[in-house]
Design an enzyme around this catalytic site. Structure first.
Site, short mmCIF file in Angstrom:
data_model
loop_
_atom_site.label_atom_id
_atom_site.label_comp_id
_atom_site.label_asym_id
_atom_site.label_seq_id
_atom_site.Cartn_x
_atom_site.Cartn_y
_atom_site.Cartn_z
N GLU A 101 4.00 -37.17 19.11
CA GLU A 101 3.38 -36.69 17.88
C GLU A 101 4.22 -37.14 16.69
O GLU A 101 4.08 -36.62 15.59
CB GLU A 101 3.20 -35.17 17.89
CG GLU A 101 4.44 -34.37 18.14
CD GLU A 101 4.17 -32.88 18.09
OE1 GLU A 101 3.72 -32.41 17.05
OE2 GLU A 101 4.44 -32.19 19.10
N HIS A 157 6.56 -25.08 27.96
CA HIS A 157 6.88 -25.89 26.78
C HIS A 157 7.92 -25.10 25.99
O HIS A 157 7.75 -23.89 25.76
CB HIS A 157 5.62 -26.12 25.94
CG HIS A 157 5.92 -26.63 24.57
ND1 HIS A 157 6.72 -27.73 24.36
CD2 HIS A 157 5.56 -26.19 23.33
CE1 HIS A 157 6.82 -27.94 23.06
NE2 HIS A 157 6.14 -27.02 22.42
N CYS A 209 2.41 -31.20 21.10
CA CYS A 209 3.42 -31.26 22.18
C CYS A 209 2.80 -31.35 23.57
O CYS A 209 3.52 -31.40 24.57
CB CYS A 209 4.33 -30.04 22.10
SG CYS A 209 5.18 -29.89 20.53
N1 COA Z 1 20.13 -11.51 15.30
C1 COA Z 1 19.30 -11.67 16.35
N2 COA Z 1 17.99 -12.01 16.23
C2 COA Z 1 17.52 -12.19 14.98
C3 COA Z 1 18.31 -12.05 13.85
C4 COA Z 1 19.69 -11.68 14.03
N3 COA Z 1 20.51 -11.52 13.01
N4 COA Z 1 17.56 -12.30 12.76
C5 COA Z 1 16.31 -12.59 13.20
N5 COA Z 1 16.29 -12.53 14.55
C6 COA Z 1 15.17 -12.80 15.44
C7 COA Z 1 13.85 -12.25 14.96
O1 COA Z 1 13.70 -10.88 15.28
C8 COA Z 1 12.87 -13.13 15.72
O2 COA Z 1 12.77 -12.72 17.05
P1 COA Z 1 11.35 -12.21 17.62
O3 COA Z 1 10.39 -13.37 17.45
O4 COA Z 1 11.64 -11.88 19.03
O5 COA Z 1 10.96 -11.05 16.76
C9 COA Z 1 13.59 -14.48 15.76
O6 COA Z 1 14.97 -14.21 15.46
C10 COA Z 1 13.06 -15.47 14.73
O7 COA Z 1 12.95 -14.78 13.53
P2 COA Z 1 11.74 -15.05 12.53
O8 COA Z 1 11.83 -14.05 11.44
O9 COA Z 1 10.46 -15.17 13.27
O10 COA Z 1 12.20 -16.47 12.01
P3 COA Z 1 11.49 -17.44 11.03
O11 COA Z 1 10.51 -16.79 10.15
O12 COA Z 1 12.60 -18.22 10.41
O13 COA Z 1 10.63 -18.43 12.00
C11 COA Z 1 10.13 -19.99 13.70
C12 COA Z 1 11.07 -18.89 13.24
C13 COA Z 1 10.49 -20.41 15.10
C14 COA Z 1 8.69 -19.51 13.69
C15 COA Z 1 10.28 -21.20 12.74
O14 COA Z 1 11.54 -21.78 12.94
C16 COA Z 1 9.22 -22.25 12.91
O15 COA Z 1 8.18 -22.21 12.25
N6 COA Z 1 9.43 -23.26 13.79
C17 COA Z 1 8.48 -24.34 14.02
C18 COA Z 1 7.22 -23.91 14.75
C19 COA Z 1 7.43 -23.61 16.19
O16 COA Z 1 8.34 -24.06 16.83
N7 COA Z 1 6.48 -22.82 16.76
C20 COA Z 1 6.51 -22.46 18.15
C21 COA Z 1 5.21 -22.55 18.83
S1 COA Z 1 4.76 -24.23 19.11
#
Ligand code: COA
Length: 389
Positions: free
Chosen positions: A79, A233, A111
């Site tokens: 991709e 994945h 993916c």
């Molecule tokens: N200690 C431990 N865990 C913590 C933390 C801390 N200090 N702060 C946050 N977290 C946890 C959150 O609770 C969350 O866990 P949960 O999902 O079990 O609730 C996790 O860390 C991620 O936090 P979140 O607020 O969702 O992070 P974000 O808004 O920055 O987004 C992604 C994270 C992965 C969605 C973002 O990086 C992204 O968009 N990635 C690309 C898309 C992707 O990979 N999607 C996956 C499906 S294909």
């Protein structure tokens, strides 16, 4: 007659950034990246490693001279295409010296694409007992500096030889795919980075997994007890864990829960140190499981493939006796352990140079090692590759 994965190998660029240091630089609690997302290190591409060179590097160690005569199809799943018309499989076919009477194509669905590539190879080989198909998943996962997706980047490729009488994993005739039109992650033509709705992408992934798994279990009359381990994945290690936990409901016995949870940890060990490699992530997870977990012949492994947009697929394979002999575990450990850590500042420089396709021959050579394919130059939009000897 059985068809499946006869050989499997991966390649990652030789640079990585420490996720705790990236978190500090982004003024985020390191535990968010280390535990919340579940990533420890993230592979970083120099300008000289693109999907073609990484794909060729993943494949070169598993393609023998006999294979070069027998391979009649090369499929690259990606991709992060570098061309909207020319398939990167054509360039990889050339770099590897595969016989000319072969089909070469590129496949796309975020993916997910390596999975239909494998299923296509399996069906194609059914009538061709003396031929082989080379499937390569190669990607640079990039969301942009200081973007929400930044901690879920990575780069790398997985190559798989699909053949009759495979030495590693026999593929069962049981795949169930699930398609749903959802804008969780997409990259309109011409955009350097994908657009992503992070929260929706997590929900869409879990929904796709549940639908695929439930339909699979219904059609084939299977339960979790039938699986030795599950591979997912892995855009980041917490993602598959969430999906797995969503089906480990109270009615599942403790032994099954414990077996699948332990298996998941083994199946994401390599991914934790590489990051997201998009199309190759599920198959890097499979390698991790095969190389860091105790499996016995005839164990059934369930695999869940997911591509945003979205398509999910659940399928399974049977572990072949002596599979360890077909894996180069030490080479994989060396590849990961001999990488060089770069600072966040250097990572940012690499990132911008990659975006701008900045080539400085001296820098490119310093970044590469012997016997590795690399992108040497781009002249009039034509990419030229070389190897150091
Ligand atoms: N200690 C431990 N865990 C913590 C933390 C801390 N200090 N702060 C946050 N977290 C946890 C959150 O609770 C969350 O866990 P949960 O999902 O079990 O609730 C996790 O860390 C991620 O936090 P979140 O607020 O969702 O992070 P974000 O808004 O920055 O987004 C992604 C994270 C992965 C969605 C973002 O990086 C992204 O968009 N990635 C690309 C898309 C992707 O990979 N999607 C996956 C499906 S294909």
């Amino acid at each position: 007659m059985t068809v499946g994965i006869d050989q499997i190998n991966f390649y990652v660029p030789r640079f990585y950034v420490d996720m705790a240091k990236l978190a500090e630089a982004r003024q985020v609690d390191p535990n968010k990246y280390l535990l919340g997302i579940g990533q420890t290190e993230m592979a970083v591409s120099p300008t000289s490693q693109d999907i073609v060179s990484m794909g060729a590097n993943a494949a070169k160690d598993i393609v023998t001279d006999d294979d070069k005569k027998q391979i009649s199809m090369v499929i690259v799943a990606t991709e992060s295409a570098i061309d909207s018309a020319k398939a990167s499989a054509v360039q990889i076919h050339n770099l590897l010296g595969i016989q000319p009477f072969a089909r070469c194509i590129e496949m796309k669905e975020a993916c997910y694409a390596a999975t239909p590539a494998i299923q296509l190879a399996k069906d194609y080989l059914a009538q061709r007992p003396n031929e082989k198909v080379l499937v390569i998943a190669s990607d640079t996962a990039r969301y942009g500096l200081q973007s929400g997706g930044e901690p879920t980047q990575g780069a790398g490729a997985v190559a798989m030889m699909i053949s009759h009488n495979p030495r590693i994993l026999e593929l069962n005739d049981d795949a169930v795919a699930f398609t749903e039109d959802v804008y969780d992650f997409w990259r309109p033509s011409g955009q350097p980075y994908p657009l992503v709705d992070g929260a929706l992408s997590k929900d869409a992934y879990i929904h796709s997994f549940q639908e695929s798994w439930q339909e699979y279990a219904r059609r084939h009359n299977k339960s979790l007890a039938d699986f030795s381990s599950l591979c997912f994945h892995v855009p980041f290690t917490k993602m598959g864990k969430k999906a797995l936990e969503s089906i480990l409901t109270d009615d599942i016995d403790e032994e099954t829960k414990s077996r699948l949870t332990t298996g998941y940890d083994a199946a994401t060990y390599y991914n934790r140190y590489v990051g997201n490699i998009y199309t190759g992530s599920l198959y890097l997870s499979l390698i991790s499981l095969l190389e860091t977990h105790d499996l016995v012949p005839n164990d059934t492994i369930g695999l869940f493939s997911y591509g945003s947009g979205s398509v999910g697929e659940f399928f399974s394979g049977k572990v072949v006796e002596g599979y360890q002999d077909a894996l180069d575990i030490q080479a994989h450990k060396d590849l990961l352990n001999n990488r060089e850590e770069i600072s966040v500042e250097t990572y940012e420089t690499f990132f911008k140079r990659f975006d701008n396709l900045e080539f400085d021959p001296e820098t490119e050579l310093q970044n590469e090692q012997n016997s590795i394919f690399y992108l040497e130059s781009i002249n009039d939009h034509i990419r030229n590759y070389n190897t150091l000897n």
